[in-house]
Design a protein around this motif. Structure first.
Motif, PDB file in Angstrom:
ATOM      1  N   VAL B  52       0.814  -1.217   0.000  1.00  0.00           N
ATOM      2  CA  VAL B  52       0.000   0.000   0.000  1.00  0.00           C
ATOM      3  C   VAL B  52       0.852   1.274   0.000  1.00  0.00           C
ATOM      4  CG1 VAL B  52      -2.069  -0.954   1.043  1.00  0.00           C
ATOM      5  CG2 VAL B  52      -0.237  -0.152   2.515  1.00  0.00           C
ATOM      6  N   LEU B  53       2.142   1.153   0.203  1.00  0.00           N
ATOM      7  CA  LEU B  53       2.996   2.349   0.243  1.00  0.00           C
ATOM      8  C   LEU B  53       3.887   2.431  -0.998  1.00  0.00           C
ATOM      9  CD1 LEU B  53       3.992   2.381   3.997  1.00  0.00           C
ATOM     10  CD2 LEU B  53       2.281   3.753   2.862  1.00  0.00           C
ATOM     11  N   ARG B  61      12.567   4.180   4.468  1.00  0.00           N
ATOM     12  CA  ARG B  61      12.578   3.365   5.691  1.00  0.00           C
ATOM     13  C   ARG B  61      13.796   2.450   5.723  1.00  0.00           C
ATOM     14  NH1 ARG B  61       8.252   3.116   8.854  1.00  0.00           N
ATOM     15  NH2 ARG B  61       8.756   1.051   9.667  1.00  0.00           N
ATOM     16  N   LEU B  64      16.985   4.202   6.709  1.00  0.00           N
ATOM     17  CA  LEU B  64      17.127   4.572   8.115  1.00  0.00           C
ATOM     18  C   LEU B  64      17.457   3.396   9.034  1.00  0.00           C
ATOM     19  CD1 LEU B  64      14.284   7.187   8.508  1.00  0.00           C
ATOM     20  CD2 LEU B  64      16.715   7.618   8.552  1.00  0.00           C
ATOM     21  N   ILE B  65      17.353   2.179   8.515  1.00  0.00           N
ATOM     22  CA  ILE B  65      17.678   1.022   9.357  1.00  0.00           C
ATOM     23  C   ILE B  65      19.183   0.996   9.609  1.00  0.00           C
ATOM     24  CG2 ILE B  65      17.748  -1.504   9.431  1.00  0.00           C
ATOM     25  CD1 ILE B  65      15.196  -1.472   7.739  1.00  0.00           C
ATOM     26  N   THR B 107       3.556  -8.699   8.900  1.00  0.00           N
ATOM     27  CA  THR B 107       4.543  -7.631   8.921  1.00  0.00           C
ATOM     28  C   THR B 107       5.874  -8.160   8.400  1.00  0.00           C
ATOM     29  OG1 THR B 107       3.436  -6.897  10.926  1.00  0.00           O
ATOM     30  CG2 THR B 107       5.493  -5.816  10.395  1.00  0.00           C
ATOM     31  N   TYR B 109       9.762  -7.842   8.541  1.00  0.00           N
ATOM     32  CA  TYR B 109      10.760  -7.302   9.467  1.00  0.00           C
ATOM     33  C   TYR B 109      12.129  -7.210   8.798  1.00  0.00           C
ATOM     34  CZ  TYR B 109       7.277  -8.134  13.053  1.00  0.00           C
ATOM     35  OH  TYR B 109       6.136  -8.111  13.806  1.00  0.00           O
ATOM     36  N   LYS B 124      18.978  -4.771  14.480  1.00  0.00           N
ATOM     37  CA  LYS B 124      17.891  -5.505  15.134  1.00  0.00           C
ATOM     38  C   LYS B 124      17.113  -6.267  14.067  1.00  0.00           C
ATOM     39  CE  LYS B 124      17.921  -4.441  19.573  1.00  0.00           C
ATOM     40  NZ  LYS B 124      17.282  -3.256  20.129  1.00  0.00           N
ATOM     41  N   ASN B 126      13.932  -7.148  14.427  1.00  0.00           N
ATOM     42  CA  ASN B 126      12.481  -6.956  14.535  1.00  0.00           C
ATOM     43  C   ASN B 126      12.036  -5.530  14.216  1.00  0.00           C
ATOM     44  OD1 ASN B 126      13.706  -5.959  16.785  1.00  0.00           O
ATOM     45  ND2 ASN B 126      12.128  -6.607  18.204  1.00  0.00           N
ATOM     46  N   ILE B 127      12.709  -4.882  13.255  1.00  0.00           N
ATOM     47  CA  ILE B 127      12.261  -3.554  12.837  1.00  0.00           C
ATOM     48  C   ILE B 127      11.226  -3.735  11.727  1.00  0.00           C
ATOM     49  CG2 ILE B 127      12.986  -1.327  11.901  1.00  0.00           C
ATOM     50  CD1 ILE B 127      15.882  -2.157  12.770  1.00  0.00           C
ATOM     51  N   PRO B 128       9.985  -3.282  11.948  1.00  0.00           N
ATOM     52  CA  PRO B 128       8.984  -3.451  10.888  1.00  0.00           C
ATOM     53  C   PRO B 128       9.342  -2.592   9.670  1.00  0.00           C
ATOM     54  CG  PRO B 128       7.962  -2.803  12.980  1.00  0.00           C
ATOM     55  CD  PRO B 128       9.425  -2.603  13.126  1.00  0.00           C
ATOM     56  N   ILE B 129       9.381  -3.224   8.510  1.00  0.00           N
ATOM     57  CA  ILE B 129       9.644  -2.457   7.284  1.00  0.00           C
ATOM     58  C   ILE B 129       8.319  -2.118   6.613  1.00  0.00           C
ATOM     59  CG2 ILE B 129      10.693  -2.566   4.977  1.00  0.00           C
ATOM     60  CD1 ILE B 129      12.758  -4.492   6.137  1.00  0.00           C
ATOM     61  N   MET B 130       7.398  -3.098   6.580  1.00  0.00           N
ATOM     62  CA  MET B 130       6.189  -2.936   5.802  1.00  0.00           C
ATOM     63  C   MET B 130       5.144  -3.908   6.309  1.00  0.00           C
ATOM     64  SD  MET B 130       5.418  -1.105   3.399  1.00  0.00           S
ATOM     65  CE  MET B 130       3.676  -1.107   3.398  1.00  0.00           C
ATOM     66  N   LYS B 131       3.891  -3.591   6.059  1.00  0.00           N
ATOM     67  CA  LYS B 131       2.830  -4.563   6.345  1.00  0.00           C
ATOM     68  C   LYS B 131       2.156  -4.945   5.038  1.00  0.00           C
ATOM     69  CE  LYS B 131       1.696  -3.695  11.142  1.00  0.00           C
ATOM     70  NZ  LYS B 131       0.798  -3.016  12.059  1.00  0.00           N
ATOM     71  N   LEU B 132       1.976  -6.213   4.828  1.00  0.00           N
ATOM     72  CA  LEU B 132       1.358  -6.682   3.582  1.00  0.00           C
ATOM     73  C   LEU B 132       0.097  -7.483   3.895  1.00  0.00           C
ATOM     74  CD1 LEU B 132       4.469  -8.077   1.660  1.00  0.00           C
ATOM     75  CD2 LEU B 132       3.523  -5.808   1.497  1.00  0.00           C
TER      76      LEU B 132
END
Lengths: 76, 267
Positions: B52-53, B61, B64-65, B107, B109, B124, B126-132
Protein backbone atom coordinates in the motif's frame (compact mmCIF):
# COMPACT_ATOMS: atom_id res chain seq x y z
CA UNK A 1 1.12 5.39 8.54
CA UNK A 2 3.56 2.83 9.95
CA UNK A 3 5.87 3.37 12.92
CA UNK A 4 8.88 5.51 11.88
CA UNK A 5 12.18 3.61 12.02
CA UNK A 6 14.00 6.29 14.00
CA UNK A 7 13.19 9.15 16.31
CA UNK A 8 12.68 12.32 14.26
CA UNK A 9 14.78 14.42 16.60
CA UNK A 10 17.72 12.36 17.84
CA UNK A 11 17.82 9.39 15.48
CA UNK A 12 17.46 6.63 18.05
CA UNK A 13 16.05 3.38 16.72
CA UNK A 14 12.47 3.07 17.98
CA UNK A 15 10.61 0.93 15.42
CA UNK A 16 11.76 -2.31 17.03
CA UNK A 17 10.14 -1.32 20.31
CA UNK A 18 6.74 -0.38 18.93
CA UNK A 19 5.10 -3.79 18.94
CA UNK A 20 6.03 -4.55 22.51
CA UNK A 21 4.99 -1.04 23.56
CA UNK A 22 1.59 -1.20 21.90
CA UNK A 23 0.92 -4.72 23.15
CA UNK A 24 1.75 -3.88 26.74
CA UNK A 25 -0.18 -0.60 26.76
CA UNK A 26 -3.22 -2.34 25.30
CA UNK A 27 -2.91 -4.92 28.07
CA UNK A 28 -3.40 -2.11 30.54
CA UNK A 29 0.11 -1.18 31.65
CA UNK A 30 1.06 2.41 32.29
CA UNK A 31 2.62 3.88 29.12
CA UNK A 32 5.29 5.81 31.00
CA UNK A 33 6.44 2.72 32.85
CA UNK A 34 6.56 0.70 29.65
CA UNK A 35 8.72 3.38 28.03
CA UNK A 36 11.06 3.35 31.02
CA UNK A 37 11.42 -0.41 30.90
CA UNK A 38 12.13 -0.28 27.15
CA UNK A 39 15.00 2.09 27.84
CA UNK A 40 13.53 5.12 26.08
CA UNK A 41 14.79 8.01 28.18
CA UNK A 42 14.49 11.22 26.17
CA UNK A 43 11.15 12.90 25.58
CA UNK A 44 11.79 13.17 21.84
CA UNK A 45 11.83 9.38 21.53
CA UNK A 46 9.00 8.91 24.04
CA UNK A 47 6.61 11.07 22.05
CA UNK A 48 7.38 9.02 18.92
CA UNK A 49 5.76 5.95 20.48
CA UNK A 50 3.20 7.75 22.65
CA UNK A 51 1.66 9.77 19.82
CA UNK A 52 1.83 7.16 17.09
CA UNK A 53 -1.30 5.81 15.39
CA UNK A 54 -0.81 2.81 13.17
CA UNK A 55 -3.02 3.98 10.27
CA UNK A 56 -1.69 1.28 7.95
CA UNK A 57 -3.88 -1.23 9.82
CA UNK A 58 -6.97 0.78 8.85
CA UNK A 59 -5.82 1.05 5.23
CA UNK A 60 -5.07 -2.65 4.99
CA UNK A 61 -8.64 -3.52 6.01
CA UNK A 62 -9.86 -2.29 2.62
CA UNK A 63 -7.42 -4.58 0.84
CA UNK A 64 -8.35 -7.52 3.06
CA UNK A 65 -12.02 -6.91 2.23
CA UNK A 66 -11.28 -6.67 -1.50
CA UNK A 67 -9.32 -9.93 -1.33
CA UNK A 68 -12.22 -11.67 0.42
CA UNK A 69 -14.65 -10.56 -2.30
CA UNK A 70 -12.30 -11.72 -5.01
CA UNK A 71 -12.16 -15.12 -3.35
CA UNK A 72 -15.94 -15.28 -2.94
CA UNK A 73 -16.44 -14.50 -6.61
CA UNK A 74 -14.06 -17.33 -7.50
CA UNK A 75 -16.14 -19.86 -5.58
CA UNK A 76 -19.45 -19.18 -7.33
CA UNK B 1 44.44 14.95 29.58
CA UNK B 2 42.78 12.33 31.70
CA UNK B 3 39.91 10.09 30.65
CA UNK B 4 37.84 7.95 32.95
CA UNK B 5 35.04 5.72 31.70
CA UNK B 6 32.08 6.02 34.03
CA UNK B 7 29.61 3.67 32.39
CA UNK B 8 29.81 1.45 29.38
CA UNK B 9 27.69 -1.18 27.67
CA UNK B 10 27.40 -2.28 24.06
CA UNK B 11 25.62 0.88 22.89
CA UNK B 12 26.10 3.55 25.56
CA UNK B 13 29.17 5.14 27.02
CA UNK B 14 29.70 7.89 29.56
CA UNK B 15 33.16 9.16 30.23
CA UNK B 16 34.91 11.92 32.07
CA UNK B 17 37.48 14.06 30.25
CA UNK B 18 39.75 16.20 32.36
CA UNK B 19 42.27 18.86 31.40
CA UNK B 20 41.03 19.79 27.92
CA UNK B 21 39.42 22.91 26.42
CA UNK B 22 35.79 23.20 25.36
CA UNK B 23 37.02 23.56 21.79
CA UNK B 24 38.64 20.15 21.88
CA UNK B 25 35.60 18.31 23.28
CA UNK B 26 33.35 20.13 20.84
CA UNK B 27 35.59 19.13 17.93
CA UNK B 28 35.32 15.55 19.09
CA UNK B 29 31.52 15.81 19.30
CA UNK B 30 31.22 17.33 15.85
CA UNK B 31 33.50 14.73 14.31
CA UNK B 32 31.46 11.89 15.80
CA UNK B 33 28.26 13.38 14.45
CA UNK B 34 29.37 14.40 10.99
CA UNK B 35 32.56 12.58 10.01
CA UNK B 36 32.67 9.08 11.46
CA UNK B 37 31.47 6.81 8.65
CA UNK B 38 28.97 3.99 9.00
CA UNK B 39 26.91 1.75 6.74
CA UNK B 40 23.41 2.55 5.50
CA UNK B 41 21.30 1.54 2.56
CA UNK B 42 21.81 4.17 -0.11
CA UNK B 43 20.16 2.88 -3.25
CA UNK B 44 17.15 0.63 -3.73
CA UNK B 45 16.05 -1.16 -6.87
CA UNK B 46 12.40 -2.09 -6.53
CA UNK B 47 11.55 -5.14 -8.60
CA UNK B 48 7.99 -5.60 -7.41
CA UNK B 49 5.93 -3.60 -5.00
CA UNK B 50 2.23 -4.23 -4.70
CA UNK B 51 2.06 -2.98 -1.10
CA UNK B 52 0.00 0.00 0.00
CA UNK B 53 3.00 2.35 0.24
CA UNK B 54 5.10 3.89 -2.49
CA UNK B 55 8.60 2.73 -3.49
CA UNK B 56 10.15 5.96 -2.16
CA UNK B 57 8.55 5.50 1.24
CA UNK B 58 9.93 1.99 1.59
CA UNK B 59 13.35 3.06 0.30
CA UNK B 60 13.47 5.80 2.93
CA UNK B 61 12.58 3.37 5.69
CA UNK B 62 15.25 0.94 4.50
CA UNK B 63 17.81 3.73 4.49
CA UNK B 64 17.13 4.57 8.12
CA UNK B 65 17.68 1.02 9.36
CA UNK B 66 21.06 1.04 11.13
CA UNK B 67 23.41 -1.66 9.82
CA UNK B 68 26.26 -3.29 11.69
CA UNK B 69 29.36 -1.77 10.19
CA UNK B 70 32.81 -3.16 9.58
CA UNK B 71 35.02 -0.14 8.95
CA UNK B 72 38.18 -2.14 8.31
CA UNK B 73 36.82 -4.13 5.40
CA UNK B 74 35.01 -1.44 3.47
CA UNK B 75 36.05 1.81 1.80
CA UNK B 76 34.13 5.02 1.43
CA UNK B 77 32.80 5.14 -2.16
CA UNK B 78 34.72 8.35 -2.93
CA UNK B 79 38.00 6.85 -1.66
CA UNK B 80 37.59 3.40 -3.17
CA UNK B 81 40.18 2.42 -5.80
CA UNK B 82 37.40 1.12 -8.08
CA UNK B 83 36.43 4.74 -8.93
CA UNK B 84 33.12 3.45 -10.18
CA UNK B 85 29.84 5.21 -9.64
CA UNK B 86 28.13 1.88 -9.12
CA UNK B 87 30.67 0.55 -6.62
CA UNK B 88 32.58 -2.70 -6.21
CA UNK B 89 32.51 -5.31 -3.46
CA UNK B 90 34.95 -3.19 -1.42
CA UNK B 91 32.59 -0.26 -1.12
CA UNK B 92 29.13 -1.74 -1.49
CA UNK B 93 26.99 -4.44 0.09
CA UNK B 94 23.91 -5.85 -1.56
CA UNK B 95 20.89 -6.74 0.51
CA UNK B 96 17.84 -8.41 -0.94
CA UNK B 97 14.28 -8.68 0.23
CA UNK B 98 11.71 -11.03 -1.22
CA UNK B 99 8.54 -11.09 0.79
CA UNK B 100 5.00 -12.12 0.08
CA UNK B 101 1.97 -12.43 2.27
CA UNK B 102 0.67 -15.86 1.38
CA UNK B 103 -1.94 -16.23 4.08
CA UNK B 104 -3.40 -13.15 5.68
CA UNK B 105 -1.85 -9.87 6.76
CA UNK B 106 1.71 -9.97 8.01
CA UNK B 107 4.54 -7.63 8.92
CA UNK B 108 7.84 -7.72 7.06
CA UNK B 109 10.76 -7.30 9.47
CA UNK B 110 14.33 -6.22 8.91
CA UNK B 111 15.40 -9.79 9.71
CA UNK B 112 14.08 -10.80 6.28
CA UNK B 113 16.69 -8.70 4.51
CA UNK B 114 19.32 -11.09 3.15
CA UNK B 115 22.79 -9.61 3.05
CA UNK B 116 25.60 -10.86 0.80
CA UNK B 117 27.95 -10.29 3.74
CA UNK B 118 26.62 -11.88 6.93
CA UNK B 119 28.52 -9.27 8.98
CA UNK B 120 26.66 -6.31 7.47
CA UNK B 121 23.13 -6.90 8.72
CA UNK B 122 20.50 -4.72 10.43
CA UNK B 123 21.29 -4.18 14.12
CA UNK B 124 17.89 -5.50 15.13
CA UNK B 125 15.88 -8.23 13.47
CA UNK B 126 12.48 -6.96 14.53
CA UNK B 127 12.26 -3.55 12.84
CA UNK B 128 8.98 -3.45 10.89
CA UNK B 129 9.64 -2.46 7.28
CA UNK B 130 6.19 -2.94 5.80
CA UNK B 131 2.83 -4.56 6.35
CA UNK B 132 1.36 -6.68 3.58
CA UNK B 133 -2.05 -8.27 3.15
CA UNK B 134 -2.79 -11.50 1.36
CA UNK B 135 -1.54 -11.46 -2.21
CA UNK B 136 0.71 -8.42 -1.88
CA UNK B 137 4.37 -8.72 -2.75
CA UNK B 138 7.55 -6.81 -2.04
CA UNK B 139 10.71 -7.67 -3.90
CA UNK B 140 13.71 -5.41 -3.93
CA UNK B 141 17.48 -5.14 -4.00
CA UNK B 142 19.19 -2.58 -1.79
CA UNK B 143 22.77 -1.32 -1.93
CA UNK B 144 24.40 -0.27 1.31
CA UNK B 145 27.42 2.00 1.31
CA UNK B 146 29.59 3.77 3.81
CA UNK B 147 28.79 7.43 4.27
CA UNK B 148 29.15 10.34 6.61
CA UNK B 149 26.66 12.08 8.87
CA UNK B 150 27.22 15.43 7.17
CA UNK B 151 25.60 14.08 4.00
CA UNK B 152 22.60 12.38 5.55
CA UNK B 153 21.58 11.65 9.14
CA UNK B 154 21.20 7.94 8.35
CA UNK B 155 25.02 7.78 8.29
CA UNK B 156 25.34 9.14 11.79
CA UNK B 157 26.70 6.42 14.08
CA UNK B 158 25.42 8.18 17.22
CA UNK B 159 21.94 9.07 18.38
CA UNK B 160 23.17 10.95 21.43
CA UNK B 161 26.49 12.71 21.51
CA UNK B 162 26.74 15.49 24.06
CA UNK B 163 28.93 16.78 26.82
CA UNK B 164 28.41 18.92 29.89
CA UNK B 165 30.67 20.64 32.37
CA UNK B 166 31.68 18.70 35.45
CA UNK B 167 29.56 20.19 38.28
CA UNK B 168 30.95 21.55 41.52
CA UNK B 169 28.42 22.06 44.32
CA UNK B 170 29.40 23.99 47.39
CA UNK B 171 27.21 24.07 50.49
CA UNK B 172 28.27 26.86 52.82
CA UNK B 173 27.67 25.27 56.19
CA UNK B 174 27.98 28.61 57.98
CA UNK B 175 24.87 30.03 56.25
CA UNK B 176 22.88 26.84 55.70
CA UNK B 177 20.10 26.14 58.17
CA UNK B 178 19.23 22.79 56.50
CA UNK B 179 15.70 23.86 55.53
CA UNK B 180 15.72 21.30 52.70
CA UNK B 181 14.16 23.56 50.02
CA UNK B 182 17.07 22.87 47.65
CA UNK B 183 16.63 19.11 48.15
CA UNK B 184 12.94 19.32 47.22
CA UNK B 185 13.32 21.44 44.09
CA UNK B 186 16.21 19.56 42.44
CA UNK B 187 14.76 17.78 39.35
CA UNK B 188 17.62 15.25 39.26
CA UNK B 189 17.64 14.49 43.01
CA UNK B 190 21.28 15.48 43.28
CA UNK B 191 20.98 16.59 46.90
CA UNK B 192 19.82 14.59 49.88
CA UNK B 193 19.23 15.27 53.53
CA UNK B 194 21.11 12.86 55.75
CA UNK B 195 20.99 13.26 59.54
CA UNK B 196 19.36 16.66 59.09
CA UNK B 197 22.20 17.93 56.93
CA UNK B 198 22.04 18.77 53.25
CA UNK B 199 24.56 16.72 51.32
CA UNK B 200 25.45 16.00 47.71
CA UNK B 201 24.18 12.54 46.81
CA UNK B 202 24.80 12.17 43.08
CA UNK B 203 27.09 14.87 41.72
CA UNK B 204 27.22 13.49 38.15
CA UNK B 205 23.46 13.87 37.68
CA UNK B 206 23.55 17.65 38.20
CA UNK B 207 22.55 19.63 35.10
CA UNK B 208 23.72 23.01 36.46
CA UNK B 209 20.15 24.30 36.31
CA UNK B 210 20.68 26.54 39.39
CA UNK B 211 17.17 25.80 40.71
CA UNK B 212 18.57 24.97 44.14
CA UNK B 213 20.40 28.30 44.30
CA UNK B 214 17.20 30.18 43.48
CA UNK B 215 15.17 28.16 45.97
CA UNK B 216 17.51 28.95 48.85
CA UNK B 217 15.80 31.44 51.18
CA UNK B 218 19.15 32.83 52.41
CA UNK B 219 20.71 35.90 50.91
CA UNK B 220 23.39 35.33 49.72
CA UNK B 221 22.39 31.69 48.97
CA UNK B 222 23.97 29.03 51.14
CA UNK B 223 24.43 26.74 48.15
CA UNK B 224 26.52 27.43 45.10
CA UNK B 225 26.53 25.47 41.86
CA UNK B 226 29.64 25.99 39.78
CA UNK B 227 31.49 23.91 37.24
CA UNK B 228 35.05 22.90 36.62
CA UNK B 229 36.36 24.79 33.62
CA UNK B 230 38.34 22.00 32.01
CA UNK B 231 36.40 18.88 32.95
CA UNK B 232 33.58 17.40 30.95
CA UNK B 233 31.15 14.53 31.20
CA UNK B 234 30.70 13.10 27.73
CA UNK B 235 27.59 11.11 26.90
CA UNK B 236 27.53 8.83 23.90
CA UNK B 237 24.77 6.60 22.58
CA UNK B 238 25.48 4.55 19.51
CA UNK B 239 22.74 3.54 17.06
CA UNK B 240 24.28 0.07 17.15
CA UNK B 241 26.22 0.45 13.90
CA UNK B 242 29.56 0.75 15.71
CA UNK B 243 30.57 0.10 19.31
CA UNK B 244 30.84 3.43 21.19
CA UNK B 245 34.56 3.15 21.94
CA UNK B 246 35.21 2.56 18.23
CA UNK B 247 33.33 5.77 17.40
CA UNK B 248 35.60 7.77 19.72
CA UNK B 249 38.73 6.13 18.29
CA UNK B 250 37.57 6.74 14.75
CA UNK B 251 36.82 10.41 15.50
CA UNK B 252 40.33 10.88 16.89
CA UNK B 253 41.83 9.22 13.83
CA UNK B 254 39.88 11.58 11.57
CA UNK B 255 40.98 14.61 13.59
CA UNK B 256 44.57 13.45 13.27
CA UNK B 257 44.20 13.06 9.54
CA UNK B 258 42.66 16.52 9.13
CA UNK B 259 45.45 18.18 11.13
CA UNK B 260 48.09 16.38 9.07
CA UNK B 261 46.34 17.62 5.94
CA UNK B 262 46.53 21.24 7.18
CA UNK B 263 50.21 20.80 7.97
CA UNK B 264 50.85 19.46 4.50
CA UNK B 265 48.99 22.29 2.78
CA UNK B 266 50.75 25.04 4.76
CA UNK B 267 54.19 23.79 3.85
Amino acid sequence: MIIPVRCFTCGKLIADKWEEFSRRVKAGEDAGEVLDSLGIKRYCCRRMLLSHVEIIDEVLRFYEEAEKRREARGYY
Amino acid sequence: MEIKVLEKDDSNMRFLVKGVDVQYVNTLRRLMLAEVPCMAIDEVVVIENSSVLQDEFIAHRLGLIPLKTNLDEYNLPEECPCKSEFGCNLCRVTLTLDAEAKEGTRTIYSGELISENPEIVPVKENIPIMKLTKGQKLKLEAYARLGRGKKHAKWQPVSLCAYKYFPKIEILEKNCDNCGKCVEICPRKVLAKTDGKVEVRDLMACTLCQDCVEACPKNPPAIQVKWEKNSFIFNLESTGALPPERIVKEALKILDGQLKEIEKQIR
